[in-house]
Each structure stands twice: as C-alpha cells, then as structure tokens.
Design a protein around this motif. Sequence first.
Motif, mmCIF file in Angstrom:
data_model
loop_
_atom_site.group_PDB
_atom_site.id
_atom_site.type_symbol
_atom_site.label_atom_id
_atom_site.label_comp_id
_atom_site.label_asym_id
_atom_site.label_seq_id
_atom_site.Cartn_x
_atom_site.Cartn_y
_atom_site.Cartn_z
ATOM 1 N N ASP A 1 0.799 -1.236 0.000
ATOM 2 C CA ASP A 1 0.000 0.000 0.000
ATOM 3 C C ASP A 1 0.828 1.280 0.000
ATOM 4 O OD1 ASP A 1 0.981 -0.106 2.569
ATOM 5 O OD2 ASP A 1 -0.956 -0.401 3.505
ATOM 6 N N ASP A 2 2.019 1.240 -0.562
ATOM 7 C CA ASP A 2 2.875 2.422 -0.594
ATOM 8 C C ASP A 2 3.275 2.777 -2.033
ATOM 9 O OD1 ASP A 2 4.364 4.533 0.502
ATOM 10 O OD2 ASP A 2 6.191 3.328 0.495
ATOM 11 N N PHE A 3 2.357 2.563 -2.966
ATOM 12 C CA PHE A 3 2.654 2.856 -4.361
ATOM 13 C C PHE A 3 2.700 4.363 -4.564
ATOM 14 C CE2 PHE A 3 0.685 -1.371 -4.556
ATOM 15 C CZ PHE A 3 1.685 -2.051 -5.234
ATOM 16 N N PRO A 4 3.618 4.831 -5.423
ATOM 17 C CA PRO A 4 3.698 6.277 -5.674
ATOM 18 C C PRO A 4 2.405 6.790 -6.310
ATOM 19 C CG PRO A 4 5.346 5.068 -6.971
ATOM 20 C CD PRO A 4 4.581 4.067 -6.189
ATOM 21 N N LYS A 5 1.996 7.962 -5.880
ATOM 22 C CA LYS A 5 0.807 8.594 -6.451
ATOM 23 C C LYS A 5 1.238 9.390 -7.681
ATOM 24 C CE LYS A 5 -3.199 11.314 -5.227
ATOM 25 N NZ LYS A 5 -4.373 10.562 -4.885
ATOM 26 N N GLU A 6 0.586 9.125 -8.789
ATOM 27 C CA GLU A 6 0.897 9.788 -10.052
ATOM 28 C C GLU A 6 -0.058 10.951 -10.250
ATOM 29 O OE1 GLU A 6 3.541 9.017 -11.599
ATOM 30 O OE2 GLU A 6 3.976 7.034 -10.796
ATOM 31 N N ASP A 7 0.487 12.147 -10.449
ATOM 32 C CA ASP A 7 -0.312 13.369 -10.585
ATOM 33 C C ASP A 7 -1.296 13.317 -11.748
ATOM 34 O OD1 ASP A 7 1.312 14.223 -8.563
ATOM 35 O OD2 ASP A 7 2.392 15.709 -9.744
ATOM 36 N N TYR A 8 -0.916 12.650 -12.814
ATOM 37 C CA TYR A 8 -1.725 12.654 -14.027
ATOM 38 C C TYR A 8 -2.854 11.628 -14.008
ATOM 39 C CZ TYR A 8 1.395 8.783 -15.147
ATOM 40 O OH TYR A 8 2.101 7.616 -15.097
ATOM 41 N N LEU B 1 -2.615 -2.676 -4.940
ATOM 42 C CA LEU B 1 -2.119 -4.050 -4.919
ATOM 43 C C LEU B 1 -2.821 -4.901 -5.969
ATOM 44 C CD1 LEU B 1 -0.261 -6.072 -3.441
ATOM 45 C CD2 LEU B 1 -2.225 -6.620 -1.996
ATOM 46 N N GLU B 2 -4.132 -4.807 -6.018
ATOM 47 C CA GLU B 2 -4.890 -5.609 -6.980
ATOM 48 C C GLU B 2 -4.510 -5.260 -8.416
ATOM 49 O OE1 GLU B 2 -6.838 -8.096 -5.859
ATOM 50 O OE2 GLU B 2 -6.398 -7.468 -3.806
ATOM 51 N N LYS B 3 -4.418 -3.975 -8.715
ATOM 52 C CA LYS B 3 -4.055 -3.549 -10.065
ATOM 53 C C LYS B 3 -2.633 -3.970 -10.407
ATOM 54 C CE LYS B 3 -7.138 0.423 -10.250
ATOM 55 N NZ LYS B 3 -7.209 1.890 -10.272
ATOM 56 N N ALA B 4 -1.744 -3.908 -9.443
ATOM 57 C CA ALA B 4 -0.354 -4.308 -9.681
ATOM 58 C C ALA B 4 -0.272 -5.783 -10.068
ATOM 59 C CB ALA B 4 0.503 -4.027 -8.449
ATOM 60 N N PHE B 5 -0.986 -6.624 -9.342
ATOM 61 C CA PHE B 5 -0.935 -8.057 -9.649
ATOM 62 C C PHE B 5 -1.657 -8.378 -10.950
ATOM 63 C CE2 PHE B 5 0.978 -8.501 -5.597
ATOM 64 C CZ PHE B 5 1.674 -9.707 -5.663
ATOM 65 N N GLU B 6 -2.680 -7.620 -11.257
ATOM 66 C CA GLU B 6 -3.343 -7.786 -12.553
ATOM 67 C C GLU B 6 -2.370 -7.446 -13.681
ATOM 68 O OE1 GLU B 6 -6.961 -5.702 -15.030
ATOM 69 O OE2 GLU B 6 -7.170 -5.881 -12.854
#
Length: 98
Positions: free
Chosen positions: A20-27, A36-41
Amino acid sequence: MKSFEGLLDFLSLVIVHAPDDFPKEDYLRDEEQLTLEKAFEEIGNGMQFVANKIPDEKVLQQLRSYLNSSLAAYRQGDDIKGAQLLQDFERIILEQNY
C-alpha cells in the motif's frame, strides 16, 4: 507494460512498494492509481512476455503459483512473505533467461 524488460522494472516497483505504498501519479485520477490488486493484474498481463521467453509450461505454472501465493500473503497482511514470493518469481524468470 510493453516488454519483458518492462515487466522486470514493474516487478521491482511492486516489490518495493506493495502492498500500500505505491507512488501517487499526478496525471491519474484516484481510481486509476496503482493498488495491490491492479499491480498483480498488470503482472498477470505481463506473463505473456514471460511465456514468450520460457516455453516450459511446468515453469510457467510454478510462476503463476508464486504470483497467486504472493497476492494471498499480501492480502493476509504478511508483507514479508508476499515480497519474498515476488522476489522468487523474479529470480526464476532471470535464471531462465540469463
């Protein structure tokens, strides 16, 4: 992700930032941010590049098992086990290709 090398780069990001520490992207909008779910997908989608380099179905099944077990560990709050399984996944891919 558009290549095998892109998958390896993405794996490094996930190993460092999951669960749960993924960088937040401004765009990106909030619902588009990496989770987490999107990363594993995304890693699952990247398996197409792995399959192109590793034709052995037994190895591919083992790799899918590592991914499923890693996600399960993260979901259960065992971040260390989740990361170790992703590192094992990465190690096997690299050993098969270098």
